[in-house]
Design a protein around this motif. Structure first.
Motif, short mmCIF file in Angstrom:
data_model
loop_
_atom_site.label_atom_id
_atom_site.label_comp_id
_atom_site.label_asym_id
_atom_site.label_seq_id
_atom_site.Cartn_x
_atom_site.Cartn_y
_atom_site.Cartn_z
N TRP A 124 41.72 -40.09 6.61
CA TRP A 124 42.63 -40.48 7.96
C TRP A 124 42.92 -39.25 8.87
CZ3 TRP A 124 44.09 -45.08 10.02
CH2 TRP A 124 45.09 -44.98 10.97
N LYS A 125 42.94 -37.89 8.25
CA LYS A 125 43.23 -36.77 8.96
C LYS A 125 42.28 -36.58 10.24
CE LYS A 125 45.43 -34.46 4.87
NZ LYS A 125 45.20 -33.41 4.07
N LEU A 126 41.12 -37.09 9.85
CA LEU A 126 40.54 -37.13 11.25
C LEU A 126 41.17 -37.31 12.42
CD1 LEU A 126 37.34 -37.35 12.56
CD2 LEU A 126 37.65 -39.69 12.29
N PHE A 127 41.97 -38.25 12.48
CA PHE A 127 42.65 -38.79 13.78
C PHE A 127 43.90 -37.90 14.01
CE2 PHE A 127 41.18 -42.84 11.59
CZ PHE A 127 40.06 -42.94 12.29
N VAL A 128 44.39 -37.26 13.18
CA VAL A 128 45.55 -36.19 13.16
C VAL A 128 44.86 -34.94 13.86
CG1 VAL A 128 47.21 -34.82 12.05
CG2 VAL A 128 46.44 -37.09 11.08
N TYR A 129 43.85 -34.50 13.26
CA TYR A 129 43.27 -33.50 14.12
C TYR A 129 42.53 -33.50 15.45
CZ TYR A 129 44.15 -30.44 9.97
OH TYR A 129 44.91 -29.70 9.14
N LEU A 130 42.14 -34.90 15.72
CA LEU A 130 41.48 -35.12 16.94
C LEU A 130 42.78 -35.17 18.05
CD1 LEU A 130 39.33 -38.19 16.34
CD2 LEU A 130 38.63 -35.95 17.48
N ALA A 131 43.99 -35.57 17.46
CA ALA A 131 45.19 -35.67 18.37
C ALA A 131 45.49 -34.28 18.72
CB ALA A 131 46.16 -36.46 17.98
N ALA A 132 45.52 -33.57 17.62
CA ALA A 132 45.90 -32.01 17.65
C ALA A 132 44.79 -31.24 18.67
CB ALA A 132 46.09 -31.31 16.68
N LEU A 133 43.76 -31.40 18.51
CA LEU A 133 42.67 -30.88 19.60
C LEU A 133 42.73 -31.27 20.83
CD1 LEU A 133 39.48 -30.93 17.03
CD2 LEU A 133 40.74 -28.98 17.86
N GLU A 134 43.18 -32.42 21.13
CA GLU A 134 43.19 -33.00 22.34
C GLU A 134 44.43 -32.56 23.19
OE1 GLU A 134 42.12 -37.22 24.24
OE2 GLU A 134 44.01 -37.33 23.15
N ALA A 135 45.40 -31.99 22.18
CA ALA A 135 46.82 -31.63 22.66
C ALA A 135 46.49 -30.06 22.89
CB ALA A 135 47.83 -31.72 21.73
N GLY A 136 45.41 -29.43 22.68
CA GLY A 136 45.20 -27.96 23.02
C GLY A 136 44.99 -27.27 22.00
N TYR A 137 45.20 -27.53 20.64
CA TYR A 137 44.74 -26.69 19.61
C TYR A 137 43.30 -26.47 19.61
CZ TYR A 137 49.34 -26.83 17.19
OH TYR A 137 50.65 -26.54 16.67
N THR A 138 42.89 -25.22 18.99
CA THR A 138 41.45 -24.99 18.84
C THR A 138 41.49 -24.70 17.09
OG1 THR A 138 41.80 -22.56 19.00
CG2 THR A 138 41.38 -24.11 21.05
N PRO A 139 39.99 -24.91 16.73
CA PRO A 139 39.84 -24.56 15.39
C PRO A 139 40.25 -23.12 14.81
CG PRO A 139 38.02 -25.59 16.24
CD PRO A 139 38.81 -25.18 17.37
N ASP A 140 40.31 -22.05 15.86
CA ASP A 140 40.75 -20.70 15.27
C ASP A 140 42.15 -20.42 15.57
OD1 ASP A 140 38.12 -19.91 14.87
OD2 ASP A 140 37.74 -19.62 16.86
N ASP A 141 42.96 -21.46 15.95
CA ASP A 141 44.50 -21.21 16.33
C ASP A 141 44.92 -21.10 14.83
OD1 ASP A 141 44.21 -21.47 18.91
OD2 ASP A 141 44.95 -23.44 18.88
N ARG A 142 45.95 -20.39 14.74
CA ARG A 142 46.81 -20.11 13.65
C ARG A 142 47.84 -21.09 13.15
NH1 ARG A 142 43.95 -16.80 10.66
NH2 ARG A 142 45.64 -16.17 9.52
N VAL A 143 48.05 -21.68 11.86
CA VAL A 143 48.94 -22.42 11.45
C VAL A 143 49.55 -21.84 10.23
CG1 VAL A 143 48.13 -24.49 12.77
CG2 VAL A 143 47.39 -23.93 10.37
N VAL A 144 50.76 -22.57 9.94
CA VAL A 144 51.57 -21.91 8.58
C VAL A 144 51.55 -23.05 7.61
CG1 VAL A 144 53.61 -20.77 7.77
CG2 VAL A 144 52.77 -20.33 10.13
N ASP A 145 50.92 -22.83 6.57
CA ASP A 145 51.14 -23.70 5.38
C ASP A 145 52.45 -23.41 4.53
OD1 ASP A 145 50.96 -25.37 3.00
OD2 ASP A 145 49.46 -24.19 1.93
N THR A 146 53.41 -24.27 4.67
CA THR A 146 54.75 -23.99 4.44
C THR A 146 55.75 -25.04 4.01
OG1 THR A 146 56.63 -22.64 4.70
CG2 THR A 146 55.84 -23.81 6.67
N PRO A 147 56.37 -25.13 3.19
CA PRO A 147 57.19 -26.54 2.97
C PRO A 147 57.85 -26.96 4.15
CG PRO A 147 57.59 -25.14 1.20
CD PRO A 147 56.74 -24.12 2.10
#
Length: 729
Positions: free
Chosen positions: A376-399
């Motif tokens: 289902w994360k397909l739709f989560v990341y589609l929404a994020a990419l459409e909102a301006g994220y790119t595959p190279d953007d940095r994110v943080v895996d944190t609680p």
């Protein structure tokens, strides 16, 4: 006087003697016999008159010969694969109608010999057969080879009545049989019978039976084949050659013996079982999952019709076999599996709804609602990419905690700062939760709807991890849309529908495709999906050519998902138990991914290798300053100076120099000339400056207008001279 008296006495004695003779048992029997004969004859005459009237009335109200030829009890549907191969035949099959002169004589002789040896001499009912049936009923004997009804009676029952065993039905059957004999010739009756009688396996008529059992029309029947078909009428299911060859041959031997006894064939004719070539039964198992999904669509595609039709489908026979084998060989013990595979235009190439259709015909590929997990994360990341994220953007895996919900990664640990591509490839739950919270859970739900998810979608935070129940065919459709460059895909299974005579009733027209997401979003999600298979959780789905896909596993290993695409074919696989119990070791990256790979190796073997388009052509609002410079003159843009003032195009007080020099290779804009030298330098417009000497973003007029401090530019009147004070006298 004496003479007259004596005569009277003699006459009286004679009368008494006659009365005494009439009172003897023998005389009384003769009397009653004469009376019975008289009344019986009268009754028989009345019965005959009644039967005659009934037969005449039935014959008058009976359909004519051509109407009886056209009578059909149900619709026959022949389903064909995309290459024309017949995959299944549903409903009764009537074959081609054969006229009396087209029916082989050996077929007529075989049927008459076993079913009605006195067919050509009786008037619809056979008194000898009826009497024999009565005797058998009394004695319990079962020595008769044929049935108790004549061919004409069987035709009357098949066309007008049912198979109820009642006296009323038998009487009506007899009347109708005599009416048939009254109205039609023997050849017409036999023609109707041989084209309508049931031979088992859905086959009505000798042509349908011949094609079903021997793969050729009835006009080519041999003596042995005619004997087998004639022997089926008594018990079609028991003597069917596809069910029991020995029983069929044994029954045919009885038919041949009767034909010899009646002089219809030579005495030396026998049945050789090895000479009878039976038609191989078409697959009746997994292909029925596909037909159960596709054929109900005919109600919407066709007008109401009962004529036989042929339905050409999108199913690929080889791919269907490969799909069935991959599900059976990879599904864990005690679990079920399903697979849907579709081409880039939505044509369903293979569909398996379970491990065995005979055991359970529930279609898990199209009807079952199960959680897709991280697929289902397909739709989560589609929404994020459409909102301006790119595959190279940095994110943080944190609680993270969202409205009291704290997702955990399957590994149980957090890795800190990573790029978006890695977070997707390794299915990091905390990053998906943060992205969903940032873009909005309603936005994720809207994206899923946009890509064809038709089931109910909740917008609780946990939805980003696949808590909503979906259909496998809907998830496969969504991934197919990504494979199509972000354009909509409509699954379909029927190519065309024709009548038995070849008249076209329906042909599929490609649905108009709409762009669901921009090209750069489709390229970005394809990049992520490809990485998930190349280095992430979907490595078991690799097939030696580019594959993009996503795994999915629900809590306690209740569901395993893998959906992906390669070379234009998109395939979705689900595994789990019908009772939603745990399946030990089940994960999307294990059995489902292996089943995907086993099937796809066959499905794409004849297709060229296709590289994915993952080149991001970002929109202008996402371009970096350097890219922005290469795509236009900086003087054409508004900008903010160091003091926070908005500088209009062409109003800068100092020219901007080319930071890259004249020799810089402008790859993104090779046709652009280098900036002009001092002689061609743009002359800036006069710039208004403030009290501190800095350029002003707006003029004083605008500020005065905006603040209400209007400057009065009207000419001031000349002051009136004041009068001169005079001294008071």
């Amino acid at each position: 006087m004496d003479k007259r008296g004596s005569r009277r006495k003699r006459s009286a004695r004679k009368d008494r003697a006659a009365r005494a003779a009439a009172d003897t048992p023998q005389s009384r029997f003769k009397l009653w016999a004469r009376r019975l004969l008289l009344w019986g004859g009268a009754l028989a005459l009345l019965v005959a008159l009644f039967v005659g009237l009934a037969v005449a009335f039935a014959a008058r109200s009976m359909p004519n010969y051509y109407q009886l030829k056209a009578t059909q009890t149900a619709q026959t549907i022949v389903v064909r694969a995309r290459d024309g191969t017949e995959i299944v035949e549903l409903g009764p099959s009537f074959g081609k109608w054969l006229d009396a002169d087209e029916i082989p004589q050996v077929m007529k002789d075989a049927m008459v010999s076993v079913e009605d040896r006195r067919f050509y001499s009786h008037l619809g009912i056979d008194p000898w057969r009826t009497t024999g049936a009565i005797i058998e009923g009394i004695t319990g004997s079962r020595e008769r080879v044929g049935g108790t009804s004549t061919i004409t009676q069987q035709l009357a029952r098949n066309v007008f009545l049912n198979n109820n065993r009642s006296l009323d039905r038998k009487l009506r059957e007899a009347v109708l049989a005599m009416a048939l004999e009254w109205k039609f010739s023997k050849e017409q009756i036999l023609e109707l019978y041989l084209n309508k009688v049931y031979f088992g396996g859905g086959a009505y008529g000798i042509d349908s039976a011949s094609r079903k059992f021997f793969s050729h029309p009835a006009t080519d029947l041999s003596v042995a084949e005619a004997a087998i078909i004639a022997g089926l009428v008594k018990a079609p299911s028991r003597y069917s050659p596809t069910a029991d060859v020995d029983a069929a041959v044994g029954r045919a031997s009885v038919v041949l013996r009767l034909m010899k006894e009646q002089g219809r064939i030579a005495p030396d004719v026998t049945v050789d079982p090895s000479a009878v070539k039976l038609k191989e039964e078409a697959g009746q198992n997994s292909v029925r999952y596909f037909t159960d999904w596709a054929l109900p669509q005919l109600d919407l595609l066709l007008p109401d019709t009962t004529e036989p039709i042929e339905v050409w489908t999108t199913l690929d026979v080889g791919m269907q076999r490969a799909a069935t084998a991959s599900i059976k060989s990879n599904t864990p013990a005690g679990a079920q599996g399903a697979l849907v595979s579709m081409d880039r235009d939505g044509a369903v190439l293979a569909l398996v709804g379970g491990t065995d259709y005979v055991e359970t015909n529930y279609n898990r590929a199209t009807d079952a609602l199960r959680q897709p997990g991280s697929a289902w994360k397909l739709f989560v990341y589609l929404a994020a990419l459409e909102a301006g994220y790119t595959p190279d953007d940095r994110v943080v895996d944190t609680p993270v905690t969202i409205n009291g919900w704290s997702p955990r990664n399957s590994s149980g640990r957090n890795v800190g700062e990573i790029d978006l591509r890695t977070a997707f490839a390794y299915s990091i739950n905390t990053v998906a939760a943060q992205l969903g919270n940032e873009v909005g859970f309603g936005t994720v739900a809207s994206m899923a709807r946009r890509f064809g998810i038709s089931t109910e979608i909740n917008t609780y935070p946990a939805m980003v991890l696949g808590s909503n129940e979906v259909r496998l065919i809907d998830m496969t459709r969504a991934f197919a849309a990504v494979s199509a460059g972000g354009n909509s895909v409509e699954p379909y299974g029927i190519l065309k529908v024709e009548t038995a005579e070849g008249d076209l009733l329906y042909r599929h027209e490609q649905a108009r495709s709409t762009q669901l997401v921009p090209d750069y979003v489709a390229a970005g999600i394809t990049d992520l999906l490809q990485t998930a298979v190349a280095t992430g959780t979907g490595r078991a789905a690799q097939i030696g050519r580019p594959v993009a896909g996503k795994t999915g596993t629900t809590s306690s290993n209740k569901d395993g998902y893998f959906v992906g695409f390669s070379s234009g074919i998109t395939t979705g696989v689900w595994m789990g138990r019908d009772d939603n119990a745990r399946v030990a070791g089940l994960a999307g990256g294990t059995a489902p991914a292996r089943a995907f790979a086993a099937y796809m190796r066959y499905a794409v073997k004849d297709r060229p290798v296709e590289q994915f388009d993952t080149d991001l052509q970002l929109p202008e609002w996402q371009l970096e300053p350097d890219d922005e410079y290469m795509l236009g003159d900086p003087e054409d843009y508004y900008f903010i100076d160091e003091q926070g003032n908005l500088i209009e195009p062409g109003t800068s007080d100092r020219p901007r120099q080319d930071p890259f020099g004249d020799e810089f290779d402008r790859t993104l804009d090779p046709g652009r000339a280098p900036p002009p030298g001092p002689s061609g330098q743009r002359v800036p417009s006069p710039t208004q400056r403030g009290a501190d000497g800095a350029p002003q973003a707006v003029g004083d007029d605008f500020l005065n207008e905006a603040t209400g401090a209007r400057r009065d530019t009207r000419p001031q009147p000349t002051p009136r001279p004041q009068p001169t004070a005079r001294p008071v006298e």
